[in-house]
Design an enzyme around this catalytic site. Structure first.
Site, PDB file in Angstrom:
ATOM      1  N   CYS A   1      33.949  60.367  55.659  1.00  0.00           N
ATOM      2  CA  CYS A   1      34.764  59.578  56.603  1.00  0.00           C
ATOM      3  C   CYS A   1      35.082  60.515  57.765  1.00  0.00           C
ATOM      4  O   CYS A   1      35.794  61.507  57.590  1.00  0.00           O
ATOM      5  CB  CYS A   1      36.030  59.113  55.894  1.00  0.00           C
TER       6      CYS A   1
ATOM      7  N   CYS B   1      44.117  58.898  69.411  1.00  0.00           N
ATOM      8  CA  CYS B   1      43.541  57.579  69.649  1.00  0.00           C
ATOM      9  C   CYS B   1      44.385  56.854  70.691  1.00  0.00           C
ATOM     10  O   CYS B   1      45.604  56.992  70.712  1.00  0.00           O
ATOM     11  CB  CYS B   1      43.499  56.777  68.352  1.00  0.00           C
TER      12      CYS B   1
ATOM     13  N   CYS C   1      49.265  52.849  61.956  1.00  0.00           N
ATOM     14  CA  CYS C   1      48.330  53.969  61.817  1.00  0.00           C
ATOM     15  C   CYS C   1      48.935  55.248  62.373  1.00  0.00           C
ATOM     16  O   CYS C   1      49.540  55.242  63.453  1.00  0.00           O
ATOM     17  CB  CYS C   1      47.040  53.626  62.565  1.00  0.00           C
TER      18      CYS C   1
ATOM     19  N   GLY D   1      40.498  58.131  65.572  1.00  0.00           N
ATOM     20  CA  GLY D   1      39.840  57.681  66.793  1.00  0.00           C
ATOM     21  C   GLY D   1      39.148  56.338  66.653  1.00  0.00           C
ATOM     22  O   GLY D   1      38.913  55.852  65.556  1.00  0.00           O
ATOM     23  N   GLU D   2      38.872  55.756  67.809  1.00  0.00           N
ATOM     24  CA  GLU D   2      38.171  54.470  67.880  1.00  0.00           C
ATOM     25  C   GLU D   2      36.733  54.776  68.323  1.00  0.00           C
ATOM     26  O   GLU D   2      36.487  55.155  69.479  1.00  0.00           O
ATOM     27  CB  GLU D   2      38.912  53.571  68.893  1.00  0.00           C
TER      28      GLU D   2
ATOM     29  N   SER E   1      33.481  51.518  62.202  1.00  0.00           N
ATOM     30  CA  SER E   1      34.671  50.712  61.973  1.00  0.00           C
ATOM     31  C   SER E   1      35.483  50.698  63.266  1.00  0.00           C
ATOM     32  O   SER E   1      35.891  51.743  63.763  1.00  0.00           O
ATOM     33  CB  SER E   1      35.484  51.335  60.842  1.00  0.00           C
TER      34      SER E   1
ATOM     35  N   SER F   1      38.346  45.563  62.626  1.00  0.00           N
ATOM     36  CA  SER F   1      39.748  45.420  62.212  1.00  0.00           C
ATOM     37  C   SER F   1      40.326  44.191  62.897  1.00  0.00           C
ATOM     38  O   SER F   1      40.545  44.198  64.110  1.00  0.00           O
ATOM     39  CB  SER F   1      40.542  46.655  62.640  1.00  0.00           C
ATOM     40  N   LEU F   2      40.579  43.148  62.120  1.00  0.00           N
ATOM     41  CA  LEU F   2      41.078  41.891  62.688  1.00  0.00           C
ATOM     42  C   LEU F   2      42.609  41.889  62.662  1.00  0.00           C
ATOM     43  O   LEU F   2      43.249  41.832  63.691  1.00  0.00           O
ATOM     44  CB  LEU F   2      40.524  40.744  61.835  1.00  0.00           C
ATOM     45  N   HIS F   3      43.182  41.915  61.468  1.00  0.00           N
ATOM     46  CA  HIS F   3      44.612  42.112  61.218  1.00  0.00           C
ATOM     47  C   HIS F   3      45.545  41.006  61.702  1.00  0.00           C
ATOM     48  O   HIS F   3      46.759  41.114  61.535  1.00  0.00           O
ATOM     49  CB  HIS F   3      45.112  43.441  61.811  1.00  0.00           C
TER      50      HIS F   3
ATOM     51  N   ASN G   1      49.326  51.239  53.859  1.00  0.00           N
ATOM     52  CA  ASN G   1      49.668  52.543  53.296  1.00  0.00           C
ATOM     53  C   ASN G   1      50.786  53.163  54.122  1.00  0.00           C
ATOM     54  O   ASN G   1      50.652  53.260  55.338  1.00  0.00           O
ATOM     55  CB  ASN G   1      48.457  53.486  53.350  1.00  0.00           C
TER      56      ASN G   1
END
Ligand code: SF4
Length: 334
Positions: free
Chosen positions: A97, A104, A111, A147-148, A179, A202-204, A278
């Site tokens: 990962c 970001c 986050c 980061g994006e 992602s 990532s919809l959320h 989390n």
């Protein structure tokens, strides 16, 4: 925003070395760097001189935290910044990962990575070296660290091209996942790449208003645009998009949310991953959804005809699960 550092030898694709020296040297350099994992040789020194790349490797390992299934690495960068990467053990190998930026810009409220904003993009070589440092058994890569990735499009794509080069690591693109929160312009660009990657969005949220509150940096982008651009990618590459939905009690877990998601994704090449929040540093911002509410939401999506899975992220024991990287180790001194 800070500038990119001087390129390193890990930034060089095979053709660049071949053009600067010759094909035979490029083949040896790729073998030495990525198969033998050497840091020094006459060929590497000659390549550094011919291409003007930095003598030192871009990452320095500063710390390792071992968890049950995951190992978190803290790396120092040449300009004083730092990033984290996580290695996750699976039955059939290891997943890396990796981070794509220092900080970001999108500031998602759930986050840790975005709390201090964006400091700079990572260079391709800094991404490539994360994978190397995580060990020889890596056979999957997920851009889910700090980061994006689509905000650093050029460097991320350059890193993927180096990582998949069969003369070096030869990682399969079908084992690489980007992602992203979904930047429509970049998704359209990704659609045109000849790369069979995996895409996670990532919809959320089921409304633009809630999504804007959760992902402030994406306020100019409508949900419908994200879905349209990601589905355009899916159809072009005949792939299914994974949409991640972080269930936050009282914010996005109502029956009406499930109905709206069902409508938004009706007929789409889509799979939904429901996730629990989390806790991040200093954070009791949100609550963790309980099992009954999670099951209810899942059932509502399932009855709406969607393919739904509940995912628990790996690495909670070492604060390396989704949205937890970075700040714990790198917050400024008080
Ligand atoms: S979730 Fe991703 S896009 Fe959002 S702040 Fe964290 S790293 Fe950035």
């Amino acid at each position: 925003m800070r500038r990119l550092p001087h390129p390193s030898i890990y930034d060089l694709d095979h053709d660049t070395v071949a053009t600067a020296i010759d094909d035979a040297t490029a083949a040896r350099v790729y073998r030495q760097l990525y198969r033998e994992r050497r840091r020094s040789s006459d060929d590497l020194a000659r390549t550094r001189a011919a291409t003007g790349t930095a003598d030192a490797a871009p990452l320095r390992r500063l710390g390792v935290t071992q968890g049950r299934m995951s190992t978190k690495y803290l790396f120092g960068l040449a300009d004083g910044g730092a990033i984290e990467s996580v290695r996750i053990r699976r039955r059939t190998g290891m997943t890396a990962c990796v981070s794509s930026q220092v900080g970001c810009a999108f500031g998602c409220t759930f986050c840790a990575s975005g709390r201090l904003g964006l400091q700079r993009h990572l260079r391709a070589g800094e991404i490539v070296q994360q994978v190397l440092e995580l060990g020889p058994r890596i056979n999957r890569i997920v851009f889910m660290g700090i980061g994006e990735p689509l905000h650093n499009y050029e460097q991320v794509l350059a890193a993927i091209r180096i990582l998949r080069d069969r003369r070096g690591l030869g990682l399969k693109t079908s084992g690489i996942t980007i992602s992203t929160i979904g930047i429509p312009r970049r998704l359209r660009q990704l659609r045109e790449e000849h790369l069979k990657l995996n895409l996670t969005i990532s919809l959320h949220a089921s409304t633009d208003e809630v999504r804007r509150a959760l992902i402030p940096g994406a306020r100019g982008v409508r949900l419908a645009q994200v879905i349209e651009a990601s589905q355009s990618w899916a159809h072009r590459h005949n792939r299914t998009v994974t949409y991640v939905y972080l269930l936050l009690p009282g914010i996005n877990d109502a029956p009406a949310d499930a109905r709206r998601i069902t409508r938004l994704l009706e007929g789409a090449k889509a799979r939904i991953n429901l996730m629990r929040w989390n806790p991040v540093l200093g954070g009791d911002t949100y609550q963790r959804v309980d099992d009954r509410s999670l099951a209810r939401f899942r059932a509502a999506l399932h009855h709406g005809g969607l393919d739904v899975t509940v995912r628990d992220t790996q690495g909670k024991d070492i604060d390396a699960a989704c949205g937890q990287l970075w700040l714990r180790d790198l917050r400024p001194d008080p």
